[in-house]
Write a protein that holds these residues in place. Structure first.
Motif, short mmCIF file in Angstrom:
data_model
loop_
_atom_site.label_atom_id
_atom_site.label_comp_id
_atom_site.label_asym_id
_atom_site.label_seq_id
_atom_site.Cartn_x
_atom_site.Cartn_y
_atom_site.Cartn_z
N LEU A 57 -0.26 4.82 26.54
CA LEU A 57 -0.55 4.67 27.97
C LEU A 57 0.54 5.35 28.81
CD1 LEU A 57 -2.08 3.49 30.39
CD2 LEU A 57 -0.81 1.35 30.05
N LEU A 58 1.80 5.20 28.43
CA LEU A 58 2.89 5.83 29.18
C LEU A 58 2.79 7.35 29.12
CD1 LEU A 58 5.91 3.53 28.22
CD2 LEU A 58 4.71 3.64 30.42
N VAL A 59 2.42 7.88 27.96
CA VAL A 59 2.23 9.33 27.85
C VAL A 59 1.08 9.79 28.75
CG1 VAL A 59 1.52 11.20 26.29
CG2 VAL A 59 3.19 9.51 25.52
N ASP A 60 0.00 9.02 28.75
CA ASP A 60 -1.16 9.35 29.58
C ASP A 60 -0.78 9.35 31.07
OD1 ASP A 60 -4.04 9.82 29.91
OD2 ASP A 60 -4.11 7.80 30.74
N ILE A 61 -0.02 8.35 31.48
CA ILE A 61 0.43 8.25 32.87
C ILE A 61 1.35 9.42 33.22
CG2 ILE A 61 1.92 6.90 34.42
CD1 ILE A 61 0.76 4.39 33.03
N ASN A 62 2.26 9.73 32.31
CA ASN A 62 3.17 10.85 32.52
C ASN A 62 2.42 12.16 32.74
OD1 ASN A 62 4.55 13.15 30.47
ND2 ASN A 62 5.89 12.41 32.10
N GLN A 63 1.37 12.38 31.95
CA GLN A 63 0.62 13.62 32.05
C GLN A 63 -0.29 13.65 33.27
OE1 GLN A 63 -1.26 13.69 28.18
NE2 GLN A 63 0.55 14.54 27.17
N LYS A 64 -0.94 12.53 33.57
CA LYS A 64 -1.87 12.49 34.70
C LYS A 64 -1.15 12.54 36.04
CE LYS A 64 -5.78 10.06 32.56
NZ LYS A 64 -6.55 8.78 32.49
N LEU A 65 -0.02 11.86 36.14
CA LEU A 65 0.67 11.72 37.42
C LEU A 65 1.91 12.59 37.55
CD1 LEU A 65 0.52 7.80 37.75
CD2 LEU A 65 -1.18 9.50 38.48
N ASN A 66 2.25 13.33 36.47
CA ASN A 66 3.50 14.11 36.44
C ASN A 66 4.69 13.23 36.82
OD1 ASN A 66 5.01 16.45 35.96
ND2 ASN A 66 4.98 17.02 38.12
N LEU A 67 4.69 12.04 36.26
CA LEU A 67 5.68 11.02 36.60
C LEU A 67 6.89 11.13 35.68
CD1 LEU A 67 6.06 8.39 38.34
CD2 LEU A 67 5.09 7.14 36.40
N THR A 68 8.07 11.12 36.27
CA THR A 68 9.30 11.11 35.48
C THR A 68 9.53 9.70 34.95
OG1 THR A 68 10.23 12.81 36.93
CG2 THR A 68 11.77 11.61 35.52
N ILE A 69 9.73 9.58 33.63
CA ILE A 69 9.90 8.28 33.00
C ILE A 69 11.27 8.24 32.31
CG2 ILE A 69 9.05 6.68 31.24
CD1 ILE A 69 6.25 7.74 31.72
N VAL A 70 12.04 7.21 32.62
CA VAL A 70 13.31 6.96 31.93
C VAL A 70 13.13 5.68 31.13
CG1 VAL A 70 15.79 6.64 32.14
CG2 VAL A 70 14.57 8.06 33.81
N LEU A 71 13.33 5.75 29.84
CA LEU A 71 12.98 4.66 28.95
C LEU A 71 14.18 4.31 28.09
CD1 LEU A 71 9.69 4.57 26.91
CD2 LEU A 71 11.84 4.33 25.71
N ILE A 72 14.57 3.04 28.08
CA ILE A 72 15.65 2.63 27.19
C ILE A 72 15.09 1.76 26.08
CG2 ILE A 72 17.33 2.74 29.07
CD1 ILE A 72 17.51 -0.36 28.77
N THR A 73 15.70 1.88 24.91
CA THR A 73 15.18 1.19 23.74
C THR A 73 16.26 1.14 22.66
OG1 THR A 73 13.39 1.20 22.09
CG2 THR A 73 14.26 3.34 22.75
N HIS A 74 16.05 0.30 21.66
CA HIS A 74 16.89 0.33 20.47
C HIS A 74 16.07 0.78 19.26
CE1 HIS A 74 14.99 -3.67 20.41
NE2 HIS A 74 15.04 -3.55 19.10
N GLU A 75 14.84 1.27 19.52
CA GLU A 75 13.93 1.65 18.45
C GLU A 75 13.68 3.17 18.48
OE1 GLU A 75 10.90 -1.98 17.99
OE2 GLU A 75 10.98 -1.17 20.03
N MET A 76 14.07 3.86 17.42
CA MET A 76 13.90 5.31 17.38
C MET A 76 12.43 5.70 17.30
SD MET A 76 15.96 7.79 17.69
CE MET A 76 16.23 9.54 17.44
N HIS A 77 11.58 4.79 16.81
CA HIS A 77 10.14 5.06 16.77
C HIS A 77 9.62 5.34 18.19
CE1 HIS A 77 5.82 4.50 16.27
NE2 HIS A 77 5.88 3.52 17.15
N VAL A 78 10.13 4.60 19.16
CA VAL A 78 9.70 4.78 20.55
C VAL A 78 10.12 6.16 21.05
CG1 VAL A 78 10.01 3.94 22.91
CG2 VAL A 78 9.72 2.31 21.03
N ILE A 79 11.38 6.53 20.78
CA ILE A 79 11.89 7.85 21.17
C ILE A 79 11.07 8.94 20.50
CG2 ILE A 79 13.88 9.39 21.08
CD1 ILE A 79 14.34 7.03 22.94
N ARG A 80 10.87 8.80 19.21
CA ARG A 80 10.14 9.81 18.43
C ARG A 80 8.74 10.02 18.95
NH1 ARG A 80 5.40 9.33 15.61
NH2 ARG A 80 6.07 7.28 14.87
N LYS A 81 8.07 8.95 19.33
CA LYS A 81 6.65 9.04 19.67
C LYS A 81 6.39 9.68 21.03
CE LYS A 81 2.42 6.26 19.86
NZ LYS A 81 1.62 7.09 18.94
N ILE A 82 7.22 9.40 22.05
CA ILE A 82 6.83 9.85 23.39
C ILE A 82 7.87 10.66 24.15
CG2 ILE A 82 5.31 7.85 23.59
CD1 ILE A 82 7.16 6.80 25.80
#
Length: 341
Positions: free
Chosen positions: A182-207
């Motif tokens: 959903l975040l990827v879809d929003i990023n592409q549809k709205l050209n929205l800048t997203i800053v995301l913090i996490t401790h999971e590399m899976h999240v970084i890898r995916k989007i």
């Protein structure tokens, strides 16, 4: 889009000063999904709260769209925050309000007329995949649905930046993937800048397109996600990459491989992009007089393309093995001979 210079945050405790964020410099481009990863205590949650002044910085500047958030007065800051949406790990919904009313809340605060407000809420409910749930209460929703409400609410005022504070860490893996999609879809549809913090590399890898690794309040490594996967420089980064590549005990695994096959050559091959489909091993078997044994391998996908690693054992004359290594080096596949942890 976002320019951060000399950003620091020092907390004064009863006994000492604690530097949570230590002199950070960072640039995040418009329309980018930028990930910040670190273990607990790295300073990443404080960092993201500094971006919208939920925490006041001890030093430095945070410039978003040519406006230094760190220097704004209270009234200016309230207006600026309408351009900065935020979603949280534990949703932070208003439990006495319906889905519709939760999403409408920031619009009410901004003084948007009811007709326009209702129209915007319906658009957002559709966007985040909650059609038909507008009159439900948070207690009637799953974790993933609650986070979708949180995302819709964060988008209500049409922000230019969306901050995500461990937005998927309270969710199961399948739900996490659906929220990331959903975040990827929003990023592409709205050209929205997203800053995301996490401790999971899976999240970084995916989007994510870019990643910064935090440790001890500092950014110790940053760059294109695929480059960081290929060439992690710091020990903490290597540990995160191993989360995704399925080898959390890499050092023990490599020691076992070397002990078991000590008389032979072990090669670690790195495949990137279209090279992951390359039939390199069968090609080597046909060209050279050696025996090949595949020991371990994995392919994963990033926003910039596929990345794979493969450990192989080569048995044969040393000169022939050297010929194989030279041949691999002539391709676009990277090779390490007898790799260490």
């Amino acid at each position: 889009m976002i320019s951060i210079k000399g950003l620091s945050k020092v907390f004064q405790t009863k006994d000492q000063e604690v530097t949570a964020v230590d002199n950070l410099d960072l640039t995040i481009e418009k329309g980018e999904i930028f990930g910040v990863i670190g273990y607990s205590g790295a300073g990443k949650s404080t960092f993201i709260r500094l971006l919208n002044r939920l925490e006041d910085p001890s030093a430095g500047s945070v410039v978003i769209d040519d406006r230094d958030v760190a220097s704004l007065k209270k009234k200016e800051l309230r207006l600026a925050r309408q351009d900065i949406g935020m979603i949280f790990q534990h949703f932070n919904l208003l439990w006495s309000r319906t889905v519709h009313d939760n999403i409408a809340f920031p619009l009410e605060v901004a003084g948007v007329a009811k007709k326009e407000r209702d129209q915007r809420v319906e658009e957002l409910i559709e966007l985040v995949g909650l059609a038909g749930r507008g009159q439900s209460y948070p207690s009637q929703l799953s974790g993933g649905q609650k986070q979708r409400v949180g995302i819709a609410r964060a988008l209500a005022n049409k922000p230019k930046v969306l901050l995500c504070d461990e937005a998927t860490s309270a969710l199961d893996p399948e739900t996490t993937d659906s929220i990331l999609d959903l975040l990827v879809d929003i990023n592409q549809k709205l050209n929205l800048t997203i800053v995301l913090i996490t401790h999971e590399m899976h999240v970084i890898r995916k989007i994510c397109h870019q990643v910064a690794v935090m440790e001890g309040g500092k950014i110790v490594e940053q760059g294109d996600v695929l480059d960081v996967f290929l060439h992690p420089q710091k020990k903490v980064t290597k540990r995160f990459v191993d989360q995704v590549m399925g080898d959390p005990e890499k050092e023990n695994s490599l020691n076992l491989i070397h002990d078991t096959y000590k008389s032979d050559s072990i090669l670690k091959l790195h495949f990137v992009g279209e090279n992951t489909n390359q039939a390199l091993i069968s090609d080597i078997s046909r060209r050279f007089n050696i025996d090949v044994n595949i020991l371990h391998g994995k392919i994963t996908q990033t926003q910039k393309g596929a990345y794979g690693t493969l450990f192989v054992q080569f048995s044969g004359e040393q000169s022939e093995i050297e010929n194989v290594v030279g041949y691999i080096q002539s391709t676009t596949v990277e090779v390490e001979v007898n790799p260490s942890a």
